[in-house]
Structure formats: C-alpha cells, structure tokens
Motif scaffolding. Structure first.
Motif, mmCIF file in Angstrom:
data_model
loop_
_atom_site.group_PDB
_atom_site.id
_atom_site.type_symbol
_atom_site.label_atom_id
_atom_site.label_comp_id
_atom_site.label_asym_id
_atom_site.label_seq_id
_atom_site.Cartn_x
_atom_site.Cartn_y
_atom_site.Cartn_z
ATOM 1 N N THR A 161 0.631 2.995 2.983
ATOM 2 C CA THR A 161 0.469 2.112 1.826
ATOM 3 C C THR A 161 -0.937 1.536 1.762
ATOM 4 O O THR A 161 -1.498 1.128 2.778
ATOM 5 C CB THR A 161 1.509 0.967 1.865
ATOM 6 O OG1 THR A 161 2.799 1.513 1.614
ATOM 7 C CG2 THR A 161 1.217 -0.097 0.816
ATOM 8 N N PHE A 162 -1.470 1.572 0.537
ATOM 9 C CA PHE A 162 -2.700 0.857 0.201
ATOM 10 C C PHE A 162 -2.232 -0.284 -0.670
ATOM 11 O O PHE A 162 -1.659 -0.049 -1.730
ATOM 12 C CB PHE A 162 -3.639 1.806 -0.562
ATOM 13 C CG PHE A 162 -4.707 1.121 -1.382
ATOM 14 C CD1 PHE A 162 -5.901 0.703 -0.812
ATOM 15 C CD2 PHE A 162 -4.528 0.917 -2.753
ATOM 16 C CE1 PHE A 162 -6.894 0.101 -1.580
ATOM 17 C CE2 PHE A 162 -5.519 0.309 -3.524
ATOM 18 C CZ PHE A 162 -6.695 -0.092 -2.935
ATOM 19 N N GLY A 195 -11.001 1.747 0.132
ATOM 20 C CA GLY A 195 -9.775 2.279 0.729
ATOM 21 C C GLY A 195 -8.794 1.243 1.228
ATOM 22 O O GLY A 195 -7.739 1.589 1.767
ATOM 23 N N ILE A 196 -9.140 -0.050 1.083
ATOM 24 C CA ILE A 196 -8.194 -1.097 1.491
ATOM 25 C C ILE A 196 -8.074 -2.140 0.384
ATOM 26 O O ILE A 196 -8.867 -2.167 -0.554
ATOM 27 C CB ILE A 196 -8.606 -1.812 2.805
ATOM 28 C CG1 ILE A 196 -9.929 -2.562 2.614
ATOM 29 C CG2 ILE A 196 -8.673 -0.840 3.954
ATOM 30 C CD1 ILE A 196 -10.084 -3.709 3.569
ATOM 31 N N LEU A 198 -6.210 -1.026 8.547
ATOM 32 C CA LEU A 198 -5.641 -0.900 7.199
ATOM 33 C C LEU A 198 -5.979 0.460 6.581
ATOM 34 O O LEU A 198 -5.174 1.049 5.871
ATOM 35 C CB LEU A 198 -6.129 -2.043 6.294
ATOM 36 C CG LEU A 198 -5.572 -3.431 6.627
ATOM 37 C CD1 LEU A 198 -6.258 -4.504 5.794
ATOM 38 C CD2 LEU A 198 -4.057 -3.484 6.402
ATOM 39 N N MET A 205 -3.591 3.169 7.593
ATOM 40 C CA MET A 205 -2.270 3.266 6.946
ATOM 41 C C MET A 205 -2.402 3.413 5.430
ATOM 42 O O MET A 205 -1.424 3.312 4.705
ATOM 43 C CB MET A 205 -1.376 2.076 7.307
ATOM 44 C CG MET A 205 -1.781 0.755 6.735
ATOM 45 S SD MET A 205 -0.351 -0.358 6.632
ATOM 46 C CE MET A 205 -0.289 -0.993 8.284
ATOM 47 N N SER A 206 -3.624 3.667 4.959
ATOM 48 C CA SER A 206 -3.842 3.745 3.514
ATOM 49 C C SER A 206 -3.878 5.199 3.043
ATOM 50 O O SER A 206 -4.695 5.986 3.502
ATOM 51 C CB SER A 206 -5.169 3.057 3.166
ATOM 52 O OG SER A 206 -5.612 3.445 1.887
ATOM 53 N N PRO A 207 -2.988 5.568 2.115
ATOM 54 C CA PRO A 207 -3.014 6.936 1.579
ATOM 55 C C PRO A 207 -4.310 7.207 0.801
ATOM 56 O O PRO A 207 -4.745 8.355 0.706
ATOM 57 C CB PRO A 207 -1.793 6.993 0.656
ATOM 58 C CG PRO A 207 -1.467 5.575 0.325
ATOM 59 C CD PRO A 207 -1.946 4.737 1.473
ATOM 60 N N VAL A 208 -4.915 6.145 0.285
ATOM 61 C CA VAL A 208 -6.185 6.306 -0.436
ATOM 62 C C VAL A 208 -7.261 6.758 0.549
ATOM 63 O O VAL A 208 -8.032 7.686 0.290
ATOM 64 C CB VAL A 208 -6.612 4.977 -1.105
ATOM 65 C CG1 VAL A 208 -7.969 5.113 -1.770
ATOM 66 C CG2 VAL A 208 -5.561 4.517 -2.101
ATOM 67 N N ARG A 230 -6.808 8.285 3.375
ATOM 68 C CA ARG A 230 -6.528 9.658 3.813
ATOM 69 C C ARG A 230 -7.106 10.659 2.796
ATOM 70 O O ARG A 230 -7.774 11.621 3.167
ATOM 71 C CB ARG A 230 -5.021 9.860 3.966
ATOM 72 C CG ARG A 230 -4.605 11.315 4.250
ATOM 73 C CD ARG A 230 -3.119 11.436 4.501
ATOM 74 N NE ARG A 230 -2.706 10.604 5.624
ATOM 75 C CZ ARG A 230 -2.883 10.929 6.909
ATOM 76 N NH1 ARG A 230 -3.434 12.081 7.226
ATOM 77 N NH2 ARG A 230 -2.506 10.120 7.852
ATOM 78 N N ASP A 231 -6.847 10.388 1.515
ATOM 79 C CA ASP A 231 -7.356 11.283 0.461
ATOM 80 C C ASP A 231 -8.885 11.333 0.470
ATOM 81 O O ASP A 231 -9.485 12.377 0.267
ATOM 82 C CB ASP A 231 -6.874 10.818 -0.922
ATOM 83 C CG ASP A 231 -5.397 11.121 -1.143
ATOM 84 O OD1 ASP A 231 -4.798 11.803 -0.275
ATOM 85 O OD2 ASP A 231 -4.848 10.667 -2.164
ATOM 86 N N ARG A 280 -10.261 12.965 -2.811
ATOM 87 C CA ARG A 280 -10.693 11.896 -3.710
ATOM 88 C C ARG A 280 -12.127 11.611 -3.310
ATOM 89 O O ARG A 280 -12.464 11.680 -2.132
ATOM 90 C CB ARG A 280 -9.791 10.695 -3.442
ATOM 91 C CG ARG A 280 -9.990 9.498 -4.293
ATOM 92 C CD ARG A 280 -9.215 8.325 -3.696
ATOM 93 N NE ARG A 280 -7.778 8.385 -3.894
ATOM 94 C CZ ARG A 280 -7.144 7.814 -4.907
ATOM 95 N NH1 ARG A 280 -7.817 7.138 -5.803
ATOM 96 N NH2 ARG A 280 -5.839 7.889 -5.009
#
Lengths: 141, 396
Positions: free
Chosen positions: A57-58, B301-302, B376, B379-382, B384-385, B391
């Motif tokens: 989660t972001f 990203g956070i 943070l 655990m951020s899918p942003v 990771r991308d 991205r």
C-alpha cells in the motif's frame, strides 16, 4: 480523542501480511497515486480457499491499516466468503475510521474484489459482473 | 530522543513570556477601560506593549491594533481595504496562489461579493516578482496582498520591491508576516508596507494574541462590534496578560534575530544536506531566500501522513504539506502552485527548527527519516513500479 483508534495504530505500526506473492493466483490493484492511495492485493487460492494473502500500500495511516486488517479478515477463508467482505466490516474491525478516511476501507474492499476478479478471469471461472464494483476512484474523477 | 521540529505550526512559549503572562494575570487583571487606578495602570501596560510591538517592525504605536491572532488580522486587513476600495469603485485585489487559507478564504468570500481576485502564479520555488505585481495593477485595484514568507515551503518573498511598486502606483500593500517575525528584519516604513499581520505564538509568545499594523491614514473597519477598545476598531476587553506576554516575546525574538539566525541556519542546511541524500527526494522552496528555520521536502513513492505518524512514534514532531492530516484529501495548494504533481505533493515533510535545536537532533531526524522513507517505500506498490521501470520517476 486521537485521530485514529488503537486498532488502526496497531495495524499501521505492525502491518500484517505485507509483501508480494510472486506466483499469486489473483492480483488486484486499486486507487490512484494522484489521490494519495494505492492498494495492491496478492492472493494464493487453493481449492476455493484463500491460503495466503499479501498486500502493498501507498497511502496514509488508515490506508495501511485497512489493507492490513482486510488481509487478516480473508486469510484462510473461502473465496465466496471474501466476496462478501464490505468496507463497513473493514472499518468496524478497526474500531472505526474518521469519516473522511472511510474511502480507505472502500479501497480495501475493492482491492480484494479486484484480486478475486483477476483469479476468476485467469482461471476461466464464470462470475456475475454485478458482484464487482467499477473500481473507480470517485474523488479523482 | 524528543525532537520538536514543528515551530511553523506553533512555538513553545519562552520562559520570560510565561513569567510575564503569569505576573500580568496576578497583577494587571483590571480592565484597561476602567477609570479607577488599577484600570488605568492596566491601560498603561497595554500601551507600553503596543509601543514594543511597534518598535519591533518600525511602526508607530498608534499604528498597532491587537487582535486574537494571525487569521483575524488577515481577515480584517483585507476586508478593510476591500470595503474602502468598493466605496471608490475599485473592486480588484491582487494576491498570490500560495497565501495562507486565512487570506485565500477571505478573498474567496469577496469574490462571491463581486470582487475580482487575481492570484498571481509563483515560480517553481514559490517566488512572485515585483514586475508581476506591477503588470497586474490597474486603476481598479484596491489592494495587493502578498505574504512575507510562505508557511509551508519557507520561501521569503521580495516584499520591499513589491512595496516600492505598490507605493509608486498608489495601491495599498498588505503582507501576512505571521511566519516572518523573528526571522526576517521587518521595517514597515522602509519596505512601504501598509498593512501587516502577525501572531505571537509563532515567536515563543502565547496563543490567542495577534496584531495588525495599519499605516496611519489607511482605512480600517471593525470585524467585531461592541465597545470602543482598540480605538473603536476591535471591540472586546483586551487580552492584557496575553498582550504583555507577547510583547516580551516579540522583543526577545527581534533582539535575538541575528544570533538565532547564526545558530539555526547551519543546522537547517545540515538537515537539508542530510535529507537530500535520500534518492528521489527534492527540497521545496528557495535555497537562499528561505526562512532560516524551514526545511521542506517531497519524497517520491510515499505518502506524507504515514511518514508523520511513524516519525511521531520516534519522538519527532513534524508536519506535512499533505492536507491528509487536516481532514481534507487534497494535497497542499502551495505544492501544486510550485508545480509539484499530485502524486509527489502527497509525499511531503516540513521540519521547522527553532534556536533550541541541536546538531544531535538534526542527525537523529536525518537517520529516522531515511529509515522510515525506506520502510514505507518497501511496502509501496508505487515504489515497486518505479523501481521496476513500469512507472517513470518524477523526481530524478
């Protein structure tokens, strides 16, 4: 009163099931970076049972807590039961969320449904479209 | 370690300000409007405090009006100039996109009442130039409202240059100096400022005390009706203990300004250098023309609220430009105005120091911010991308 309940803070500080399932059977991502929240749910499903679930989660504190508790609520449960999880149930399990943070619980419900939809589609399992929300990000549109 | 780096939100009252407050509560409780001796003594104390405020900004005592704080002062200055303008058929106000909401929301109300509100765009560091102001002024302009220093990103605006333009064109200048007092040398005469707002709790004074400077001869109408306090411009029995305490605080803050700057500025720059080591981070605001206490970053990203909550768990009191914390989902209007996209504006952090800050605290904050941003992001899918190239990074 503090912004968040103790339950929210516990799940925020010690999130359960964080991470990725590389060979997931279903993956769902909802939200939008522009809104400040994205949730991604990974499911491992065996014989119709959710045997493992992870999330990324972001987002704000309540977004992380909502994802965390949602994974706990569906882990080990049949897919059919996970389909009935509502955002209200997520918020209640967290002992409530501030009104303007309720959308975090909506995202959690939608992320799980998106992952299940992905599982159905990958495996050619028939489903009723009415059971799935449009996964739109209402406050961005 | 406990670290309070949220001094732009509010400061800890100084020992001297607290003592003055307590003493005034005990000794100067009488109503300054009363004719008896204790009342008249209280009145004297009130006028002494007014003179101290005036001296701090180069004004005359009869140009200072006490209010409840920065927001009230902002409201009163703008509404007064607008009412006076309307009487002369002038209904245009020029301001900037990065003002405090006490200014922006007041301007919005005036817009509903038929005023034309021009919000000048700012540069990528939050600057507005005197040329922009000059180009926007016309014969219908009744006020220019430009803040002295921005409360989020710390950029200090060229008020003296803007003041010269406004004076030459005969348009009053209001500046919200809430963040500037005790940080920048203010001289309302030399800088051609007609209205100026300030708030005591931003410079180690008590909450609930503000002042509005109004250059002699400029219109001032009341927002609160009642008694004849503050020469009929602000009714209500004066908050004398607060005012006396605030006078002590403003005197200290202006007297120690250069000493405080010399002490805090290197710590600010140490903090900026440390946080700049975090990949895909960016400093917001001016590098040089910046409040000596302000550090403001975006981390890609956070999301800012998570960062703040985790910092708080580590004993660090900070704040974010992310309005997530204030009950709104929209990111900061200031960050959007300087051109940060929404997804970056959500990941912001403001750290505002005061003269009690230490190098140990700064190093501790750098370590913790690095650690938490990393956690943070993990655990951020942003993130990771971004890492996997799905991205594109916005902050290089």
């Amino acid at each position: 009163m503090a912004l968040y309940s103790e339950k929210v803070m516990d799940h925020f500080r010690n999130p359960r099931n964080v991470g990725v399932i590389e060979d997931a059977d279903g993956v769902g991502e909802v939200g939008n970076a522009k809104c400040g929240d994205i949730m991604k749910i990974y499911l491992k499903i065996n014989g119709g049972i959710i045997t493992d679930v992870k999330f990324e989660t972001f987002g704000c504190g309540s977004a992380i807590a909502s994802s965390s508790i949602a994974t706990e609520l569906i882990k080990g449960k049949p897919v059919s039961e996970a389909m009935t999880l509502t955002n209200k149930a997520v918020a209640e399990a967290l002992d409530g969320l501030p009104a303007y943070k309720m959308h975090c619980s909506v995202l959690a419900e939608e992320a799980i449904k998106a992952a299940i939809l992905d599982y159905y589609e990958k495996n050619g399992i028939p489903y009723d479209e009415k059971d799935f929300p449009s996964f739109s990000c209402e406050h961005c549109d | 370690m406990q670290v309070y780096f949220d001094n732009a939100a509010t400061t800890k009252p100084s020992r001297a300000a607290i003592e003055a407050y307590a003493k005034a509560l005990c000794e100067d409780f009488a109503n300054p409007s009363s004719l008896h001796e204790p009342g008249q003594k209280a009145k004297e104390k009130l006028e002494e405090a007014r003179a101290v405020f005036a001296a701090a900004i180069g004004a005359k005592a009869n140009e200072i009006y006490f209010t409840s704080g920065g927001s009230e002062s902002d409201n009163q200055a703008i509404i007064s100039a607008a009412r006076a303008g309307k009487r002369k058929g002038k209904n245009k106000i020029i301001s900037t996109a990065i003002e405090h909401h006490a200014v922006l929301h007041t301007l919005n109300k005036l817009k509903q009442d038929g005023f034309e509100i021009v919000l000048l765009p700012v540069s990528s560091t939050g600057l507005v130039t005197a040329e922009q102001v000059a180009a926007a002024i016309d014969e219908r302009t009744c006020l220019v409202a430009v803040m002295y220093a921005n409360n989020e990103i710390g950029t200090v605006l060229p008020i003296a240059e803007i003041g010269a333009v406004c004076r030459a064109r005969g348009v009053p200048l209001f500046t919200d100096a809430v963040q500037a007092v005790g940080h920048e040398k203010i001289d309302v005469q030399a800088q051609n400022i007609d209205y100026l707002s300030l708030s005591a709790h931003k410079f180690h004074g008590p909450k609930g005390v503000g002042a509005l400077y109004v250059r002699k001869g400029m219109p001032l109408s009341s927002l609160i009706e009642g008694g004849a306090q503050e020469r009929g411009r602000r009714a209500g029995t004066e908050n004398l203990p607060g005012i006396i305490s605030a006078a002590v605080a403003i005197e200290e803050a202006t007297k120690n300004l250069e000493q405080n700057r010399a002490r805090v500025l290197p710590l600010r720059d140490r903090l900026i250098a440390g946080l700049s080591e975090i990949p895909h981070s960016v400093l917001n605001g001016e590098k040089e023309k910046r409040l000596f206490s302000n550090v403001h970053f975006c981390f890609e990203g956070i999301e800012g609220e998570s960062l703040l909550l985790m910092l708080s768990d580590q004993g660090i009191a900070a704040s974010s430009g992310s309005a997530c914390t204030s009950g709104s989902l929209d990111p900061s209007h200031v960050l959007l105005a300087i051109g940060r996209p929404h997804e970056i504006a959500h990941g912001s952090l403001r750290l505002t120091l005061d003269e009690t800050a230490t190098a140990e605290q700064v190093d501790y904050v750098i370590d913790k911010v690095k650690e938490i941003v990393g956690y943070l992001r993990n655990m951020s899918p942003v993130w990771r991308d971004l890492k996997e190239g799905k991205r594109e990074f916005i902050i290089k």
